[in-house]
Scaffold this motif. Structure first.
Motif, PDB file in Angstrom:
ATOM      1  N   ARG A 366       0.904  13.031 -28.634  1.00 51.69           N
ATOM      2  CA  ARG A 366      -0.292  12.312 -28.187  1.00 51.69           C
ATOM      3  C   ARG A 366      -0.867  11.518 -29.354  1.00 51.69           C
ATOM      4  O   ARG A 366      -1.257  12.092 -30.370  1.00 51.69           O
ATOM      5  CB  ARG A 366      -1.329  13.296 -27.629  1.00 51.69           C
ATOM      6  CG  ARG A 366      -2.483  12.623 -26.876  1.00 51.69           C
ATOM      7  CD  ARG A 366      -3.190  13.628 -25.987  1.00 51.69           C
ATOM      8  NE  ARG A 366      -2.267  14.132 -24.978  1.00 51.69           N
ATOM      9  CZ  ARG A 366      -2.272  15.374 -24.510  1.00 51.69           C
ATOM     10  NH1 ARG A 366      -3.155  16.250 -24.972  1.00 51.69           N
ATOM     11  NH2 ARG A 366      -1.404  15.748 -23.597  1.00 51.69           N
ATOM     12  N   ARG A 367      -0.896  10.208 -29.188  1.00 49.87           N
ATOM     13  CA  ARG A 367      -1.460   9.353 -30.219  1.00 49.87           C
ATOM     14  C   ARG A 367      -2.975   9.307 -30.059  1.00 49.87           C
ATOM     15  O   ARG A 367      -3.496   9.220 -28.953  1.00 49.87           O
ATOM     16  CB  ARG A 367      -0.884   7.936 -30.110  1.00 49.87           C
ATOM     17  CG  ARG A 367      -1.227   7.062 -31.312  1.00 49.87           C
ATOM     18  CD  ARG A 367      -0.511   5.748 -31.299  1.00 49.87           C
ATOM     19  NE  ARG A 367      -0.990   4.867 -30.230  1.00 49.87           N
ATOM     20  CZ  ARG A 367      -0.221   4.388 -29.263  1.00 49.87           C
ATOM     21  NH1 ARG A 367       1.066   4.719 -29.211  1.00 49.87           N
ATOM     22  NH2 ARG A 367      -0.714   3.591 -28.352  1.00 49.87           N
ATOM     23  N   VAL A 368      -3.677   9.380 -31.178  1.00 55.57           N
ATOM     24  CA  VAL A 368      -5.138   9.369 -31.146  1.00 55.57           C
ATOM     25  C   VAL A 368      -5.655   8.198 -31.979  1.00 55.57           C
ATOM     26  O   VAL A 368      -4.950   7.656 -32.841  1.00 55.57           O
ATOM     27  CB  VAL A 368      -5.725  10.696 -31.682  1.00 55.57           C
ATOM     28  CG1 VAL A 368      -5.269  11.873 -30.837  1.00 55.57           C
ATOM     29  CG2 VAL A 368      -5.335  10.912 -33.153  1.00 55.57           C
ATOM     30  N   ASP A 369      -6.905   7.814 -31.723  1.00 56.13           N
ATOM     31  CA  ASP A 369      -7.506   6.724 -32.494  1.00 56.13           C
ATOM     32  C   ASP A 369      -8.154   7.268 -33.761  1.00 56.13           C
ATOM     33  O   ASP A 369      -8.019   8.455 -34.095  1.00 56.13           O
ATOM     34  CB  ASP A 369      -8.516   5.947 -31.638  1.00 56.13           C
ATOM     35  CG  ASP A 369      -9.698   6.791 -31.177  1.00 56.13           C
ATOM     36  OD1 ASP A 369      -9.953   7.866 -31.780  1.00 56.13           O
ATOM     37  OD2 ASP A 369     -10.383   6.387 -30.225  1.00 56.13           O
ATOM     38  N   VAL A 373      -9.698  10.646 -30.795  1.00 54.65           N
ATOM     39  CA  VAL A 373      -9.690  10.634 -29.339  1.00 54.65           C
ATOM     40  C   VAL A 373      -8.332  10.123 -28.855  1.00 54.65           C
ATOM     41  O   VAL A 373      -7.798   9.137 -29.376  1.00 54.65           O
ATOM     42  CB  VAL A 373     -10.817   9.732 -28.792  1.00 54.65           C
ATOM     43  CG1 VAL A 373     -10.764   9.674 -27.268  1.00 54.65           C
ATOM     44  CG2 VAL A 373     -12.167  10.258 -29.263  1.00 54.65           C
ATOM     45  N   GLU A 375      -5.379   8.254 -27.127  1.00 52.53           N
ATOM     46  CA  GLU A 375      -5.272   6.895 -26.609  1.00 52.53           C
ATOM     47  C   GLU A 375      -3.939   6.630 -25.915  1.00 52.53           C
ATOM     48  O   GLU A 375      -3.809   5.635 -25.213  1.00 52.53           O
ATOM     49  CB  GLU A 375      -5.495   5.864 -27.717  1.00 52.53           C
ATOM     50  CG  GLU A 375      -4.512   5.923 -28.868  1.00 52.53           C
ATOM     51  CD  GLU A 375      -4.804   4.851 -29.910  1.00 52.53           C
ATOM     52  OE1 GLU A 375      -5.914   4.274 -29.867  1.00 52.53           O
ATOM     53  OE2 GLU A 375      -3.923   4.590 -30.751  1.00 52.53           O
ATOM     54  N   ALA A 376      -2.956   7.522 -26.085  1.00 54.41           N
ATOM     55  CA  ALA A 376      -1.683   7.352 -25.375  1.00 54.41           C
ATOM     56  C   ALA A 376      -0.875   8.634 -25.418  1.00 54.41           C
ATOM     57  O   ALA A 376      -0.921   9.388 -26.395  1.00 54.41           O
ATOM     58  CB  ALA A 376      -0.872   6.206 -25.979  1.00 54.41           C
ATOM     59  N   PRO A 424     -10.777  10.678 -23.804  1.00 56.93           N
ATOM     60  CA  PRO A 424     -11.907   9.751 -23.693  1.00 56.93           C
ATOM     61  C   PRO A 424     -12.942  10.273 -22.694  1.00 56.93           C
ATOM     62  O   PRO A 424     -12.600  10.995 -21.749  1.00 56.93           O
ATOM     63  CB  PRO A 424     -11.250   8.459 -23.177  1.00 56.93           C
ATOM     64  CG  PRO A 424      -9.824   8.557 -23.623  1.00 56.93           C
ATOM     65  CD  PRO A 424      -9.482  10.016 -23.553  1.00 56.93           C
ATOM     66  N   ILE A 437      -5.429   8.004 -20.047  1.00 56.39           N
ATOM     67  CA  ILE A 437      -4.591   7.348 -21.054  1.00 56.39           C
ATOM     68  C   ILE A 437      -3.250   7.049 -20.421  1.00 56.39           C
ATOM     69  O   ILE A 437      -2.826   7.720 -19.470  1.00 56.39           O
ATOM     70  CB  ILE A 437      -4.401   8.203 -22.339  1.00 56.39           C
ATOM     71  CG1 ILE A 437      -3.712   9.528 -22.023  1.00 56.39           C
ATOM     72  CG2 ILE A 437      -5.733   8.435 -23.041  1.00 56.39           C
ATOM     73  CD1 ILE A 437      -3.348  10.345 -23.247  1.00 56.39           C
TER      74      ILE A 437
END
Length: 442
Positions: A366-369, A373, A375-376, A424, A437
């Motif tokens: 899981r990619r986070v910002d 949080v 984001e993908a 989010p 996401i």
């Protein structure tokens, strides 16, 4: 003793016949063709979330581990298969010796998932893996649906106490699984004693309208309950006149009365009136519990009401309109031969429309910002990109047929709280929408 110990102590009977006949006939044909022992990789995933859902919740992993561990054919089962001529004798002999000896990886229980997420990955010979398809999907589809509904209700409740009370609205075995999944999704207690016994979930319950109707007067019923269960009990106050019942409840139990329950009427209006009356009578610490066919939307509508706890039944145990997650279990890779070192070859169904799937043994991260949080959801088959290292989602659950990742139910519950907090804010919206996401394939 933790909940995992309780589950093992109660014991689980053989799960081998919780399957579809074609799993066994495929094994028979594969054994005859010499392909049954080919190393294979199966994955459980969903192509889409139920309409309106922003995220899914992984639940039932602990029950899957029990099911795999207890998947074996005893003499009586073999006799049944022989009598019904389901498969031939060589296959019956193979089944009699069956024990899963492969590996299983998956999203840990309580984690969230999205379309395409490889929620569970099962590796071993084709024959030993394909036999597990039905029971794995049965558990994951049911439990994850209930947990997702519970999670939405938990978000709507905003920290107020939630009680699962749907046992009388579903099959008796589903009721136990539903209580477990609801606990993972954020509920605090259950009315079902079997769930409490098997999984260590806190149980609650006091009385129904029948108890009030049994007595000559409502006061007699309240007095009997308080005498038996103490002043901290919860009295049901909507059998006759709510205002009179609240007055009698406080007179009999005193300001130490634990709670009153409201099960009918305009819950928003009645809760405000009952709160005002309790406070005027000096029972400022008495809590208000509401029930009556609640779902996440009804719970959200009561956010401004002086309610301390919600009891939810029918809508919870039916997944609040979505009783399944539509997960599938697909072969995504298999060896080119039965040789132990044969290379895995990606395979995938090439059907038209939405049923096509992606081949290959997958990882997920899981990619986070910059704020942490999500984001993908990133799913791939090659090496994990350096920027996603350490954020992989799959964990080892079974190694060489042995369960290696049992955990208390509390761990899954706490994990879900953290996973949901990492999404989010729009994930908490109850309005219809797409997954919060997107899923990207690397």
């Amino acid at each position: 003793m933790n909940s995992a110990d309780l589950g093992r102590r109660v014991g689980v009977p053989s799960t081998a016949l919780f399957t579809d006949q074609y799993e066994l006939t495929m094994v028979q044909a594969a054994l005859k063709a010499g392909t049954a022992s080919r190393r294979s990789v199966f994955e459980a995933f969903t192509r889409r979330l139920p309409e309106g859902r922003r995220y899914g919740v992984v639940a039932g992993t602990g029950r899957v581990l029990d099911a795999v561990e207890n998947f074996h054919f005893d003499d009586e089962m073999i006799g049944f298969l022989r009598q019904q001529r389901i498969v031939d004798e060589p296959t019956l002999q193979w089944l009699a010796d069956y024990r899963f000896s492969g590996d299983i990886w998956g999203y840990p229980e309580g984690e969230v998932y999205f379309p395409g997420s490889p929620v569970l990955r099962v590796e071993g010979s084709f024959a030993e893996c394909v036999l597990l398809e039905t029971v794995i999907l049965s558990i994951l589809n049911h439990d994850s649906a209930i947990a997702a509904a519970a999670s939405r209700m938990s978000a709507a409740a905003g920290g107020r106490r939630l009680i699962e009370m749907g046992a009388r609205r579903t099959h008796e075995l589903s009721a136990v699984a539903s209580a477990r999944a609801a606990y993972v999704g954020g509920f605090d207690a259950t009315s079902d004693l079997a769930a409490g016994f098997r999984y260590g979930i806190p149980t609650v319950g006091t009385s129904a309208h029948a108890f009030t109707l049994l007595h000559d007067t409502e006061r007699d019923a309240f007095r009997a309950q308080v005498d038996s269960l103490g002043r901290g009990t919860t009295l049901l106050v909507d059998t006759y006149d709510v205002a009179e019942a609240v007055r009698a409840a406080v007179e009999i139990a005193g300001p130490e009365l634990g709670a009153v329950r409201i099960d009918s009427g305009d819950l928003l209006l009645v809760a405000h009136r009952v709160r005002q009356q309790l406070d005027e009578l000096g029972a400022t610490g008495t809590k208000i519990v509401v029930t009556s066919d609640l779902d996440e939307y009804a719970i959200a509508s009561l956010a401004a009401a002086p309610v301390d706890a919600y009891g939810v039944g029918t809508q919870l145990v039916t997944g609040s309109g979505h009783p399944t997650c539509s997960m599938v279990y697909k072969l995504v890779a298999r060896a080119g031969s039965a040789e132990p070192d044969a290379r895995l070859v990606p395979v995938a169904k090439k059907s038209l429309g939405a049923k096509a799937s992606k081949g290959g043994r997958k990882w997920a991260a899981r990619r986070v910002d910059e704020h942490g949080v999500a984001e993908a959801e990133v799913v791939g088959t090659g090496a994990v990109p350096e920027e996603l290292a350490g954020r992989e989602l799959l964990v080892e659950l079974v190694r060489g047929g042995e369960v290696v990742a049992r955990e208390p139910l509390e761990a899954a519950r706490e994990r879900h709280v953290a996973a949901r907090a990492g999404l989010p804010l729009s994930a908490m919206q109850l309005s219809r929408g797409e997954p919060v996401i997107g899923t990207e394939y690397a």
